[in-house]
Design a protein around this motif. Sequence first.
Motif, PDB file in Angstrom:
ATOM      1  N   UNK A 178       0.877  -1.167   0.000  1.00 46.35           N
ATOM      2  CA  UNK A 178       0.000   0.000   0.000  1.00 46.35           C
ATOM      3  C   UNK A 178       0.915   1.218   0.000  1.00 46.35           C
ATOM      4  N   UNK A 179       0.915   1.955  -1.080  1.00 47.40           N
ATOM      5  CA  UNK A 179       1.900   3.019  -1.251  1.00 47.40           C
ATOM      6  C   UNK A 179       1.336   4.369  -0.837  1.00 47.40           C
ATOM      7  N   UNK A 180       2.061   5.035   0.047  1.00 43.84           N
ATOM      8  CA  UNK A 180       1.716   6.401   0.455  1.00 43.84           C
ATOM      9  C   UNK A 180       2.609   7.354  -0.319  1.00 43.84           C
ATOM     10  N   UNK A 181       1.999   8.245  -1.093  1.00 45.99           N
ATOM     11  CA  UNK A 181       2.771   9.172  -1.919  1.00 45.99           C
ATOM     12  C   UNK A 181       3.405  10.271  -1.071  1.00 45.99           C
ATOM     13  N   UNK A 182       4.684  10.532  -1.345  1.00 44.68           N
ATOM     14  CA  UNK A 182       5.416  11.597  -0.655  1.00 44.68           C
ATOM     15  C   UNK A 182       6.181  12.403  -1.689  1.00 44.68           C
ATOM     16  N   UNK A 183       6.767  13.522  -1.264  1.00 48.18           N
ATOM     17  CA  UNK A 183       7.491  14.387  -2.193  1.00 48.18           C
ATOM     18  C   UNK A 183       8.880  13.852  -2.523  1.00 48.18           C
ATOM     19  N   UNK A 184       9.480  13.120  -1.618  1.00 50.63           N
ATOM     20  CA  UNK A 184      10.825  12.623  -1.872  1.00 50.63           C
ATOM     21  C   UNK A 184      11.358  11.793  -0.724  1.00 50.63           C
ATOM     22  N   UNK A 185      12.665  11.479  -0.814  1.00 49.81           N
ATOM     23  CA  UNK A 185      13.333  10.614   0.158  1.00 49.81           C
ATOM     24  C   UNK A 185      13.249  11.152   1.579  1.00 49.81           C
ATOM     25  N   UNK A 186      13.484  12.435   1.762  1.00 51.06           N
ATOM     26  CA  UNK A 186      13.504  13.012   3.112  1.00 51.06           C
ATOM     27  C   UNK A 186      12.173  12.794   3.831  1.00 51.06           C
ATOM     28  N   UNK A 187      11.079  13.036   3.135  1.00 48.28           N
ATOM     29  CA  UNK A 187       9.760  12.852   3.739  1.00 48.28           C
ATOM     30  C   UNK A 187       9.476  11.374   3.974  1.00 48.28           C
ATOM     31  N   UNK A 188       9.875  10.537   3.014  1.00 49.68           N
ATOM     32  CA  UNK A 188       9.633   9.100   3.140  1.00 49.68           C
ATOM     33  C   UNK A 188      10.362   8.522   4.343  1.00 49.68           C
ATOM     34  N   UNK A 189      11.619   8.887   4.500  1.00 50.69           N
ATOM     35  CA  UNK A 189      12.411   8.319   5.589  1.00 50.69           C
ATOM     36  C   UNK A 189      11.949   8.853   6.939  1.00 50.69           C
ATOM     37  N   UNK A 190      11.432  10.078   6.962  1.00 48.91           N
ATOM     38  CA  UNK A 190      10.882  10.634   8.206  1.00 48.91           C
ATOM     39  C   UNK A 190       9.667   9.830   8.650  1.00 48.91           C
ATOM     40  N   UNK A 191       8.796   9.468   7.705  1.00 48.92           N
ATOM     41  CA  UNK A 191       7.622   8.665   8.021  1.00 48.92           C
ATOM     42  C   UNK A 191       8.020   7.278   8.516  1.00 48.92           C
ATOM     43  N   UNK A 192       9.060   6.713   7.925  1.00 50.42           N
ATOM     44  CA  UNK A 192       9.535   5.399   8.354  1.00 50.42           C
ATOM     45  C   UNK A 192      10.064   5.445   9.782  1.00 50.42           C
ATOM     46  N   UNK A 193      10.881   6.442  10.078  1.00 53.36           N
ATOM     47  CA  UNK A 193      11.458   6.545  11.417  1.00 53.36           C
ATOM     48  C   UNK A 193      10.389   6.836  12.470  1.00 53.36           C
ATOM     49  N   UNK A 194       9.312   7.497  12.064  1.00 50.52           N
ATOM     50  CA  UNK A 194       8.201   7.778  12.982  1.00 50.52           C
ATOM     51  C   UNK A 194       7.266   6.577  13.146  1.00 50.52           C
TER      52      UNK A 194
END
Length: 273
Positions: A178-194
């Motif tokens: 299930x893919x959540x769209x983000x603007x780029x790597x920085x936002x994606x990795x922030x969501x992962x760490x959270x």
Amino acid sequence: MNRRRFAAVGLAAAITLALGACSSGAGSSPSSSSSGGADTSLSDVQSKGELVVATEGTYKPFTYHEGGSGSLTGYDVEIAKAVAAKLGVKATFRETQFDGIFAGLEAKRFDMIANQISINPERSAKYDFSTPYTISPGVIVTKADDNSITSFDSLKGKTTAQSLTSNYYKLAQQSGANVQAVEGWAQAIALLRQGRVDAVVNDKLTYLDYTKTNPNAGLKIAAETADKSKNAFAFHKGATALVKAVDKALADLQSDGTLTKISMKYFGADVSK
């Protein structure tokens, strides 16, 4: 960094650069004499004593300015300088926006491009390439303590964060995520760490660059793709002699450990082979 995998060069940009090259005079072209039919790509470089290299200068850690305004440096820049030294000439860099970099190559404003250019069928039909100096697979990045994802098949039902323009958005979807769209790597990795997503699929180079500057991020590579991206120097079609000379230089740099040393400096791992 996925945008380098494919670039469509606009016709208007190509015409503009081509006209600019014509109006600037024959002396401004790195390989102007090669248009007559004979391959003078290497002899042109040797006679002028410089290898003219196109690069963005805004693509860290590959080509950027130290501190934002310092001297040009980066992984690709250092390798290009080492190659030029092997050829017995100096590397002269011309910073160019990526949207126009291939048009400039076609207009022979540069001898080659050093900008993490991925080899693909579309580009190979239009340009010549050196031996790859960067080889990188796609990876699944998860939290270090997550053992539920061990392969792309195990992404089924999981949530990943992906940029809509990334090649890995489709890969994650095809894997059942299930893919959540983000603007780029920085936002994606922030969501992962959270803990708001289970994983991020991206290029291994992106992950290595991030963890080198964020060693305590608590992340790991859970799986890698079998297919690997191969990035190389790009040349205009027909620059066979120059490509061969650059390939020999790269082989020498691989043999004497220079490529490994540069790679370890920027990524903490050898991504040159």
